[in-house]
Design a protein around this motif. Structure first.
Motif, PDB file in Angstrom:
ATOM      1  N   UNK A 132       1.298  -1.347  -0.147  1.00  0.00           N
ATOM      2  CA  UNK A 132      -0.186   0.123   0.145  1.00  0.00           C
ATOM      3  C   UNK A 132       1.269   1.513  -0.039  1.00  0.00           C
ATOM      4  N   UNK A 133       1.848   1.506   1.101  1.00  0.00           N
ATOM      5  CA  UNK A 133       2.680   2.414   1.290  1.00  0.00           C
ATOM      6  C   UNK A 133       3.991   2.598  -0.447  1.00  0.00           C
ATOM      7  N   UNK A 136       1.761   2.434  -4.480  1.00  0.00           N
ATOM      8  CA  UNK A 136       0.047   2.545  -4.511  1.00  0.00           C
ATOM      9  C   UNK A 136      -1.042   3.401  -5.522  1.00  0.00           C
ATOM     10  N   UNK A 137      -0.070   2.979  -6.712  1.00  0.00           N
ATOM     11  CA  UNK A 137      -1.038   3.308  -8.305  1.00  0.00           C
ATOM     12  C   UNK A 137      -1.267   2.008  -8.045  1.00  0.00           C
ATOM     13  N   UNK A 139      -2.289  -0.721  -6.333  1.00  0.00           N
ATOM     14  CA  UNK A 139      -3.126  -0.735  -5.005  1.00  0.00           C
ATOM     15  C   UNK A 139      -4.397  -0.032  -5.544  1.00  0.00           C
ATOM     16  N   UNK A 140      -4.140   0.813  -6.457  1.00  0.00           N
ATOM     17  CA  UNK A 140      -5.648   1.540  -7.009  1.00  0.00           C
ATOM     18  C   UNK A 140      -6.101   1.240  -7.645  1.00  0.00           C
ATOM     19  N   UNK A 141      -5.575   0.538  -8.888  1.00  0.00           N
ATOM     20  CA  UNK A 141      -6.330   0.756 -10.233  1.00  0.00           C
ATOM     21  C   UNK A 141      -6.835  -1.135 -10.754  1.00  0.00           C
ATOM     22  N   UNK A 142      -7.254  -0.709 -11.176  1.00  0.00           N
ATOM     23  CA  UNK A 142      -8.448  -2.131 -11.561  1.00  0.00           C
ATOM     24  C   UNK A 142      -7.167  -3.077 -12.690  1.00  0.00           C
ATOM     25  N   UNK A 345      -9.160  -7.650  -5.799  1.00  0.00           N
ATOM     26  CA  UNK A 345      -8.177  -6.609  -5.027  1.00  0.00           C
ATOM     27  C   UNK A 345      -6.733  -6.492  -5.221  1.00  0.00           C
ATOM     28  N   UNK A 346      -6.468  -6.143  -5.473  1.00  0.00           N
ATOM     29  CA  UNK A 346      -4.314  -5.900  -5.951  1.00  0.00           C
ATOM     30  C   UNK A 346      -4.182  -5.955  -5.344  1.00  0.00           C
TER      31      UNK A 346
END
Ligand SMILES: Cc1ncc(COP(=O)(O)O)c(C=O)c1O
Ligand SMILES: Cc1ncc(COP(=O)(O)O)c(C=O)c1O
Lengths: 478, 478
Positions: A132-133, A136-137, A139-142, A345-346
């Protein structure tokens, strides 16, 4: 596990294995203390624990002796379910079971959750925090529809341990094993179809069949060798069955591992009748024996086995990381993944991939296999002690579930309601039958550490069962 | 967005609104520099950008003047799809679209992903990291079947903004809006059923219908007011339709917001014909106007609206946090959640709950609404500049999607293949029709920041379209 519990388990094992025979004197406290390099009081605690389990008996001023061996309860006989396709019922009971989740006051003997209070899991949640740290990209993406490449690579490696050679490109990541089975079923079956299942079998899969309007035909199943191939064959001759759902390794709830020869037999039966095998390997990594047992998928030559699994039992349910190797149904499964569940969920996929790659997974699983074996032995002893005579009980070859069969007339559904008032949750056997059979059975989750609270709860279950039997005897006037 | 881009957008807006009229002289560079407290060179950059967009024209030694107003392209007319139930096709095209995901070299104008390169998202991934560190047990465990309580409370609050009063206990958390729609459809429909859809409509929902063997009847839809209620009524009289799927707020792909009166009309139509409304509100929070538009759910009195949504567009797709408020279908939806998708991922649910509770969500959404509006204006200008005449184009009332309609004969499916070789991905219109209509249309994702790379890519799209039109003119000999 504390040191004395560990020691007690070790001694219990030696007694089980006959290294110390019935009536034999055990080594003195002092001898053991020197041998194991632990304090006298630790040995004393371990001996008291074994005494509580009625495995050993103290004789004043002579030391401890192995108790006369109480006979192991017999294993349950081959089951005899209804031999025709039925619609699955029992949803309300399943809801009751699920509802107590997360309530800290309840002892969840009915759950199927693994032990999560383990240091071996630390690298996993640390890794979630890290991705997550640092990514982040991502983690946030499809994500990719079939799941992250690095995870599929690790899953392919795990599958090799079960003998199946599957490339990462033939794997589809899903939301747990449940998600895998749902997509597999929706890809192969339509409403009104018939699917064969072991009997008893896992209630989640049953409710899936119900949700998708698929009928279940329950096949007699042996608690040591698995589904009756003969009975399955007869059913296949009689009904237009689309496929069979099997948990051949460390079965839920019976704990058997199907012998390899029977795995091959069932595959060739499936070929002869051109049906599909939905193989659920979720407990396969937790087999007592090493190396782990083979999957039916490992013998599959024409892609008719859809292998479904997850890290739910071997690691943690909250990751919701599962997978399918769908063989020749790959294209349909990818489309159904998009239709029914879409992307994953990535974050958890990334963390799980590292957890496996960096060796934490195998280390953790190795440890948990041992712990669960010890737990099951302890609980087996405790059941012998706390429960009335006349019961049958499985001798699981892996996983962490025990299955108990009580006399015909005992109704565990009503016993479970009574226990719920005492903050104890159990899984009555009827959850595991499409037709509501096995009301006189229950499944016990031995992933719960056998500490005082849980031992007491088990004792209360035993008492409630005893009560139900007595009540019944009175009613019958015997 | 850099300072000069911001300024250019501001000036472009004033021009659009007529504050500076066609032919009028704009303030001098020096005046503006003082007024906005920015450097001369920033103003010069902004003016050059507006010049590139052909909004202003420099006259040597006299300054900048507002360009003669190029007419806005007209909006697309009411669509006229096939008026009977069809099976959904187009899976291969959808796969091609999905396949380029994650390839950094590709400009993803065809995707539906929001802008994730935003500081407002930092609290979200920080929170994931935090929950993994501080609540590992919850992160590892099975969750509640209906989703975490604290998240459902926040979702209920968000629903209030759209006018719907729903208690947290009436909400089921799902894996994205896609998961919500899948569960909703599976709970209400069975194979062979017919469902009405807007035409064009989102390809994910279409593929869902296909996966579940549900037929789609496409209803004529207006790019400014939404589905034709008259046409829907006719269809309802003619066919046994189970329900209608609507994206009434900031529609994908057309961008309209259905007027409230029409929302009420469609609800009473649904009541008269006793059908269900599957309301997809995924873009509803991104409406240009404030306060956000109402949901059809907000008028629902008898629980026939199943409201589905997620934070995918307003925040980030990778969380996979969506939800249903299923009204009177609650029990069936909970069972279907268990059957089809089982439990969710606790970590992302916990993080999203805090993100909303602590105000980060509303702050982020407010900002993104503005950015997307500005982007859509910029892209609209760019399309006018780069694309040939004779096109129609939507004027979205929110979201971040533009829909372009080219002359009948242009085949965007083949144009998209050509563009793919130039590393540009677009979504041809045919993806948005069950019957493969709208091959002459395309959808553009304006969440991509209008930076140089993306402007260039849009220019290339325009050129490819121009090429296709010329080719066509030659073939026809005109
Ligand atoms: C045999 C079996 N299959 C599938 C599942 C579901 O697994 P998951 O939580 O990974 O979806 C379980 C969980 O209890 C199970 O016991
Ligand atoms: C109208 C519409 N509904 C549903 C979805 C799927 O959303 P999610 O990613 O939350 O599952 C999308 C995503 O593109 C969409 O545009």
């Amino acid at each position: 596990m504390t040191r004395y519990q560990h020691l007690a388990n070790l001694l219990a094992e030696r007694i089980e294995q006959g290294l110390y025979r019935s009536g034999e004197r055990l080594p003195s406290v002092r001898t053991l203390s020197q041998e194991h390099g632990v304090s006298i009081s630790t040995i004393q605690q371990a001996y008291r624990l074994l005494e509580n389990l009625q495995l050993i008996t103290p004789l004043p001023r002579s030391g401890y002796f192995v108790s006369p061996r109480k006979a192991q309860p017999p294993v349950p006989a081959m089951t005899r379910p209804v031999q025709r396709p039925v619609e699955v019922s029992q949803w309300d009971e399943v809801m009751t079971l699920l509802d107590t989740r997360g309530d800290k006051n309840v002892v969840p003997f009915g759950s199927g959750s693994p032990d999560l209070d383990q240091p071996g899991l630390k690298p996993l949640w640390r890794e979630i925090s890290r991705v997550a740290q640092h990514q982040p990209e991502a983690v946030m993406s499809y994500d990719m529809l079939t799941g992250r490449q690095e995870l599929r690579e690790q899953i392919a490696r795990l599958m090799l341990d079960g003998g199946a050679v599957v490339s990462p490109d033939e794997i589809v990541v899903t939301s747990g094993c449940h998600g895998a089975l749902a997509i597999a079923l929706l890809s192969v079956c339509k409403a009104g179809d018939i699917v064969a299942v072991e009997s008893p079998s896992y209630h989640g899969t049953m409710q899936m069949l119900r949700g998708f309007d698929i009928k279940a035909i329950e096949i007699p199943t042996d608690s040591q060798t698995g589904i009756s191939i003969e009975a399955l064959e007869m059913a296949l001759e009689q009904w237009p069955i689309k496929g069979v759902i099997l948990v051949p390794n460390c079965n839920n709830p019976l704990g058997f591992i199907m012998p390899d020869s029977r795995k091959r037999q069932i595959l060739s039966l499936a070929q002869r009748h051109d049906i599909v095998i939905f193989e659920d390997d979720i407990y396969g990594e937790l087999a007592a024996a090493y190396p782990r047992p083979s999957t039916i998928k490992s013998y599959d030559v024409d892609g008719r086995v859809l292998l479904c699994s997850s890290i739910t039992k071997s690691v943690a349910p909250g990751m919701r990381v599962g997978w399918i190797a769908p063989g020749r149904y790959y294209d349909r499964v990818v489309h159904m993944k998009y239709a029914a569940s879409s992307f994953g969920v990535p974050a958890t996929q990334m963390a799980v991939a590292s957890f496996i790659r960096d060796g934490h997974y195998h280390r953790h699983v190795r440890r948990m296999r041992q712990i669960y074996q010890q737990n099951m032995e302890t609980y087996t002893c405790l059941v012998r002690q706390y429960f009335p005579c006349g019961i049958c009980m499985t001798r699981p070859q892996g996983g962490f579930l025990l299955w108990l069969e009580l006399p015909e007339d005992v109704d565990m559904v009503s016993v479970s309601k009574q226990l719920r008032l005492q903050n104890i949750q159990i899984a009555p056997g009827s959850l595991f039958s499409a037709s509501g059979k096995y009301r006189n059975c229950l499944r016990i989750n031995c992933a719960l550490p056998p500490n005082e609270r849980n031992r007491n709860a088990l004792k209360q279950i035993g008492e409630a069962v005893q009560g139900a039997m007595e009540h019944f005897a009175i009613v019958r006037g015997t």
